[in-house]
Design a protein around this motif. Sequence first.
Motif, PDB file in Angstrom:
ATOM      1  N   ASP A  66     -10.293 -33.830  92.863  1.00 44.37           N
ATOM      2  CA  ASP A  66     -10.507 -32.857  92.355  1.00 44.37           C
ATOM      3  C   ASP A  66     -11.990 -32.274  93.243  1.00 44.37           C
ATOM      4  O   ASP A  66     -12.325 -31.137  91.930  1.00 44.37           O
ATOM      5  CB  ASP A  66      -9.827 -31.892  92.000  1.00 44.37           C
ATOM      6  CG  ASP A  66      -8.345 -30.939  92.683  1.00 44.37           C
ATOM      7  OD1 ASP A  66      -9.118 -29.831  93.384  1.00 44.37           O
ATOM      8  OD2 ASP A  66      -7.760 -30.732  92.002  1.00 44.37           O
ATOM      9  N   LEU A  67     -12.558 -31.925  94.309  1.00 40.26           N
ATOM     10  CA  LEU A  67     -13.811 -31.203  94.886  1.00 40.26           C
ATOM     11  C   LEU A  67     -13.630 -29.222  94.483  1.00 40.26           C
ATOM     12  O   LEU A  67     -13.879 -28.792  93.554  1.00 40.26           O
ATOM     13  CB  LEU A  67     -14.262 -30.718  95.681  1.00 40.26           C
ATOM     14  CG  LEU A  67     -14.993 -32.867  96.155  1.00 40.26           C
ATOM     15  CD1 LEU A  67     -15.369 -32.670  97.351  1.00 40.26           C
ATOM     16  CD2 LEU A  67     -15.763 -32.994  94.859  1.00 40.26           C
ATOM     17  N   ASP A  68     -12.451 -28.572  93.874  1.00 42.13           N
ATOM     18  CA  ASP A  68     -12.163 -27.711  94.063  1.00 42.13           C
ATOM     19  C   ASP A  68     -12.027 -27.005  92.456  1.00 42.13           C
ATOM     20  O   ASP A  68     -12.625 -25.941  91.866  1.00 42.13           O
ATOM     21  CB  ASP A  68     -10.499 -26.809  93.999  1.00 42.13           C
ATOM     22  CG  ASP A  68     -10.360 -27.122  95.808  1.00 42.13           C
ATOM     23  OD1 ASP A  68     -11.204 -26.530  96.550  1.00 42.13           O
ATOM     24  OD2 ASP A  68      -9.159 -27.155  95.907  1.00 42.13           O
ATOM     25  N   LEU A  69     -11.993 -28.464  91.553  1.00 44.69           N
ATOM     26  CA  LEU A  69     -11.843 -28.684  90.044  1.00 44.69           C
ATOM     27  C   LEU A  69     -13.638 -28.989  89.353  1.00 44.69           C
ATOM     28  O   LEU A  69     -14.335 -28.236  88.920  1.00 44.69           O
ATOM     29  CB  LEU A  69     -11.330 -29.547  89.589  1.00 44.69           C
ATOM     30  CG  LEU A  69      -9.381 -28.251  89.661  1.00 44.69           C
ATOM     31  CD1 LEU A  69      -8.777 -29.375  88.483  1.00 44.69           C
ATOM     32  CD2 LEU A  69      -9.522 -27.482  88.791  1.00 44.69           C
ATOM     33  N   LEU A  70     -13.948 -30.236  90.199  1.00 46.64           N
ATOM     34  CA  LEU A  70     -15.019 -30.747  90.265  1.00 46.64           C
ATOM     35  C   LEU A  70     -16.369 -30.136  90.385  1.00 46.64           C
ATOM     36  O   LEU A  70     -17.650 -29.718  90.317  1.00 46.64           O
ATOM     37  CB  LEU A  70     -15.115 -32.088  90.549  1.00 46.64           C
ATOM     38  CG  LEU A  70     -14.373 -33.186  89.564  1.00 46.64           C
ATOM     39  CD1 LEU A  70     -14.303 -34.564  90.112  1.00 46.64           C
ATOM     40  CD2 LEU A  70     -14.859 -33.119  89.089  1.00 46.64           C
ATOM     41  N   VAL A  71     -16.663 -29.475  91.653  1.00 42.50           N
ATOM     42  CA  VAL A  71     -18.279 -28.328  92.259  1.00 42.50           C
ATOM     43  C   VAL A  71     -17.797 -27.959  90.432  1.00 42.50           C
ATOM     44  O   VAL A  71     -19.231 -27.637  90.469  1.00 42.50           O
ATOM     45  CB  VAL A  71     -17.399 -27.651  93.556  1.00 42.50           C
ATOM     46  CG1 VAL A  71     -19.027 -26.759  93.069  1.00 42.50           C
ATOM     47  CG2 VAL A  71     -17.673 -29.097  94.515  1.00 42.50           C
ATOM     48  N   PRO A  72     -17.236 -26.629  90.506  1.00 34.23           N
ATOM     49  CA  PRO A  72     -17.797 -25.427  90.039  1.00 34.23           C
ATOM     50  C   PRO A  72     -17.607 -26.578  87.933  1.00 34.23           C
ATOM     51  O   PRO A  72     -18.890 -25.606  86.805  1.00 34.23           O
ATOM     52  CB  PRO A  72     -16.668 -24.874  89.286  1.00 34.23           C
ATOM     53  CG  PRO A  72     -15.489 -25.391  90.445  1.00 34.23           C
ATOM     54  CD  PRO A  72     -15.578 -26.521  91.452  1.00 34.23           C
ATOM     55  N   MET A  73     -16.903 -27.104  87.700  1.00 36.40           N
ATOM     56  CA  MET A  73     -17.839 -28.223  86.708  1.00 36.40           C
ATOM     57  C   MET A  73     -18.729 -28.535  86.715  1.00 36.40           C
ATOM     58  O   MET A  73     -19.667 -27.966  85.255  1.00 36.40           O
ATOM     59  CB  MET A  73     -16.625 -29.115  86.479  1.00 36.40           C
ATOM     60  CG  MET A  73     -17.080 -30.631  85.110  1.00 36.40           C
ATOM     61  SD  MET A  73     -17.120 -29.088  83.936  1.00 36.40           S
ATOM     62  CE  MET A  73     -18.384 -29.771  82.493  1.00 36.40           C
ATOM     63  N   ALA A  74     -19.375 -29.176  87.618  1.00 34.25           N
ATOM     64  CA  ALA A  74     -20.631 -30.208  88.187  1.00 34.25           C
ATOM     65  C   ALA A  74     -21.643 -28.747  87.942  1.00 34.25           C
ATOM     66  O   ALA A  74     -23.191 -29.065  87.301  1.00 34.25           O
ATOM     67  CB  ALA A  74     -20.436 -30.789  89.232  1.00 34.25           C
ATOM     68  N   ALA A  75     -21.522 -27.175  88.594  1.00 36.51           N
ATOM     69  CA  ALA A  75     -22.568 -26.605  89.034  1.00 36.51           C
ATOM     70  C   ALA A  75     -22.601 -25.700  87.468  1.00 36.51           C
ATOM     71  O   ALA A  75     -23.984 -24.950  87.596  1.00 36.51           O
ATOM     72  CB  ALA A  75     -22.006 -25.775  89.712  1.00 36.51           C
ATOM     73  N   SER A  76     -21.508 -25.625  86.684  1.00 37.92           N
ATOM     74  CA  SER A  76     -22.072 -24.827  85.382  1.00 37.92           C
ATOM     75  C   SER A  76     -22.930 -25.816  84.359  1.00 37.92           C
ATOM     76  O   SER A  76     -23.320 -24.855  83.712  1.00 37.92           O
ATOM     77  CB  SER A  76     -20.202 -25.097  85.407  1.00 37.92           C
ATOM     78  OG  SER A  76     -20.080 -26.284  84.483  1.00 37.92           O
ATOM     79  N   VAL A  77     -22.669 -27.357  84.228  1.00 37.85           N
ATOM     80  CA  VAL A  77     -23.285 -27.864  83.689  1.00 37.85           C
ATOM     81  C   VAL A  77     -24.955 -27.803  83.750  1.00 37.85           C
ATOM     82  O   VAL A  77     -25.924 -27.598  83.652  1.00 37.85           O
ATOM     83  CB  VAL A  77     -22.703 -29.885  83.708  1.00 37.85           C
ATOM     84  CG1 VAL A  77     -21.667 -29.676  82.795  1.00 37.85           C
ATOM     85  CG2 VAL A  77     -23.165 -30.094  84.944  1.00 37.85           C
ATOM     86  N   GLU A  78     -25.135 -27.654  85.166  1.00 35.64           N
ATOM     87  CA  GLU A  78     -26.732 -28.031  85.745  1.00 35.64           C
ATOM     88  C   GLU A  78     -27.151 -26.388  85.540  1.00 35.64           C
ATOM     89  O   GLU A  78     -28.068 -26.058  85.129  1.00 35.64           O
ATOM     90  CB  GLU A  78     -26.451 -28.008  87.487  1.00 35.64           C
ATOM     91  CG  GLU A  78     -27.446 -28.212  88.154  1.00 35.64           C
ATOM     92  CD  GLU A  78     -28.820 -29.433  88.000  1.00 35.64           C
ATOM     93  OE1 GLU A  78     -29.451 -29.460  87.964  1.00 35.64           O
ATOM     94  OE2 GLU A  78     -28.829 -30.285  87.303  1.00 35.64           O
ATOM     95  N   LEU A  79     -26.415 -25.390  85.684  1.00 38.88           N
ATOM     96  CA  LEU A  79     -27.206 -23.523  85.755  1.00 38.88           C
ATOM     97  C   LEU A  79     -26.766 -24.030  84.540  1.00 38.88           C
ATOM     98  O   LEU A  79     -27.976 -22.891  84.047  1.00 38.88           O
ATOM     99  CB  LEU A  79     -25.067 -23.164  86.003  1.00 38.88           C
ATOM    100  CG  LEU A  79     -25.813 -21.363  86.213  1.00 38.88           C
ATOM    101  CD1 LEU A  79     -27.694 -21.658  86.831  1.00 38.88           C
ATOM    102  CD2 LEU A  79     -25.372 -20.341  86.675  1.00 38.88           C
ATOM    103  N   LEU A  80     -26.210 -24.922  83.137  1.00 40.95           N
ATOM    104  CA  LEU A  80     -26.547 -24.995  81.276  1.00 40.95           C
ATOM    105  C   LEU A  80     -27.844 -25.601  81.940  1.00 40.95           C
ATOM    106  O   LEU A  80     -29.250 -24.151  80.756  1.00 40.95           O
ATOM    107  CB  LEU A  80     -25.470 -25.091  81.032  1.00 40.95           C
ATOM    108  CG  LEU A  80     -25.652 -24.713  79.485  1.00 40.95           C
ATOM    109  CD1 LEU A  80     -26.269 -23.470  78.749  1.00 40.95           C
ATOM    110  CD2 LEU A  80     -24.717 -25.624  78.802  1.00 40.95           C
ATOM    111  N   HIS A  81     -28.096 -26.067  82.464  1.00 42.80           N
ATOM    112  CA  HIS A  81     -29.508 -26.710  82.207  1.00 42.80           C
ATOM    113  C   HIS A  81     -30.383 -25.927  82.607  1.00 42.80           C
ATOM    114  O   HIS A  81     -31.589 -26.014  81.634  1.00 42.80           O
ATOM    115  CB  HIS A  81     -29.611 -27.756  83.064  1.00 42.80           C
ATOM    116  CG  HIS A  81     -30.616 -28.931  82.464  1.00 42.80           C
ATOM    117  ND1 HIS A  81     -30.965 -29.095  81.905  1.00 42.80           N
ATOM    118  CD2 HIS A  81     -31.579 -29.462  84.538  1.00 42.80           C
ATOM    119  CE1 HIS A  81     -32.402 -29.754  82.828  1.00 42.80           C
ATOM    120  NE2 HIS A  81     -32.323 -29.950  83.453  1.00 42.80           N
ATOM    121  N   THR A  82     -30.464 -25.589  83.639  1.00 43.03           N
ATOM    122  CA  THR A  82     -31.785 -24.506  84.200  1.00 43.03           C
ATOM    123  C   THR A  82     -32.027 -23.622  83.283  1.00 43.03           C
ATOM    124  O   THR A  82     -32.877 -23.474  83.006  1.00 43.03           O
ATOM    125  CB  THR A  82     -31.279 -24.218  85.844  1.00 43.03           C
ATOM    126  OG1 THR A  82     -31.216 -25.093  86.626  1.00 43.03           O
ATOM    127  CG2 THR A  82     -32.585 -24.377  86.678  1.00 43.03           C
TER     128      THR A  82
END
Length: 325
Positions: A66-82
Motif C-alpha cells: 500500500d503506497l499510501d502508507l509505504l511512501v510516507p514510511m520510506a520518506a520518514s526514514v530517508e529524511l531522518l537519515h538526512t
Amino acid sequence: MTTSVDQSALYGPVADDLPAVDELLESLYNVDFPWLREMLEAALGGGGKRMRPAVSLLAGRLGNYDLDLLVPMAASVELLHTATLVHDDVIDMAEERRGRPTAASQFNNAPSVMLGDYMFAHAAEFVARTGNIRVIRNFADTLRVMATGELSQDISAYEYSRDVQRYLDRIYGKTASLFATASEGGAIVCGAPEPHVEAARRYGAQLGMAFQIVDDVLDFSATSEELGKPAGSDLLAGTLTLPALLYMERYPDDNPIRRAFSGVRRRANLQRAIEEIRASGLLDESLETGSRFAREAVEALDALPAGEPRDTFERLAEFVIERRS
C-alpha cells in the motif's frame, strides 16, 4: 564521486515507486521563506542511493503493498537519515559531502542545526501519516538510539580504546538501527505476518551493520573523489573505526594513533596511521567482518517465502559488500 546506482537492477520490484518518495521529500520545498527552500534543496538535493527507503518499500512487498502508507514510511526514514547528516556536518565542521558543499559550510552552523531540527520534525510528521502506533513508537525509539550512538562517537573522539564491541554497539546505534526500523516499518504498515516482520527487522539490522563497516573501510581505501569528502576523515576527526581498531590491536604498544591521541604531532601521526592501514591487510580483514554481517542478513531471509522481494533483499546484501562508494 559516484553515488548513482542502477535502481531498476538493484531495487527490482520497488524501483519504479522510489520517485514517489522523492516527490514527497521535495514537497518540503513548498515553504514561504526562500532562504529555507534554498537550505532544504541543499540538504536534500545531493542524491544518494536511497537504500533505506528502498528497503522499506521492499519489506512492504511481504504484505498488502500500500503506497499510501509505504511512501510516507520510506520518506520518514530517508529524511531522518538526512537530518542526522546535517547535524553531523555541523559537529565535524565538514566542508563537503557527496561531492557537494555541506549545509554547514554554506549557511553556517546555527542555521544548519535548526535546519536539521526542522527536518526531524517533518520526518516525525511523515511517519505519523501511517497511523500505526507501533511504527511511530519504533521511529521515536530509533531516534533515541541514533542520538545515543552519535553522542557516544562524539564524546569519545580522540579517546584511545581498543574495544571492538564498543565500536559495534556504536554503529548499531548510528546506522543499523535505522535500517532495521525502515525494514520492519515497511512490513508492519502493510500487515505482513509477524514472522516476516521479525525477519525483516533482523535483515535490516544486519544489513545496516555491514553497510557501516564497508563505509568505514572505504574511508581508508577510496579516493576523496569517490567518497565526496576527504579520505581518512574519520580517523583525522578522532573517530576509531574497525580498520583503526584492528591496527591498534596489531601494534598495541607503540603506534601513531596512540601518539596522536596523546597530542603528539596529531595530524602527521594520524596521516601516517592512515597510510600504514592502507598498506596492510587490515582493510580486507575488516571487509570480512562486514561480509559476515551481510551473510547473517541473508540468513534472516530464511523465514520469508521465495520470490522477487527475497531475491532483491539478497542482491542488496551483495551490493553493500561490493560497492566502492
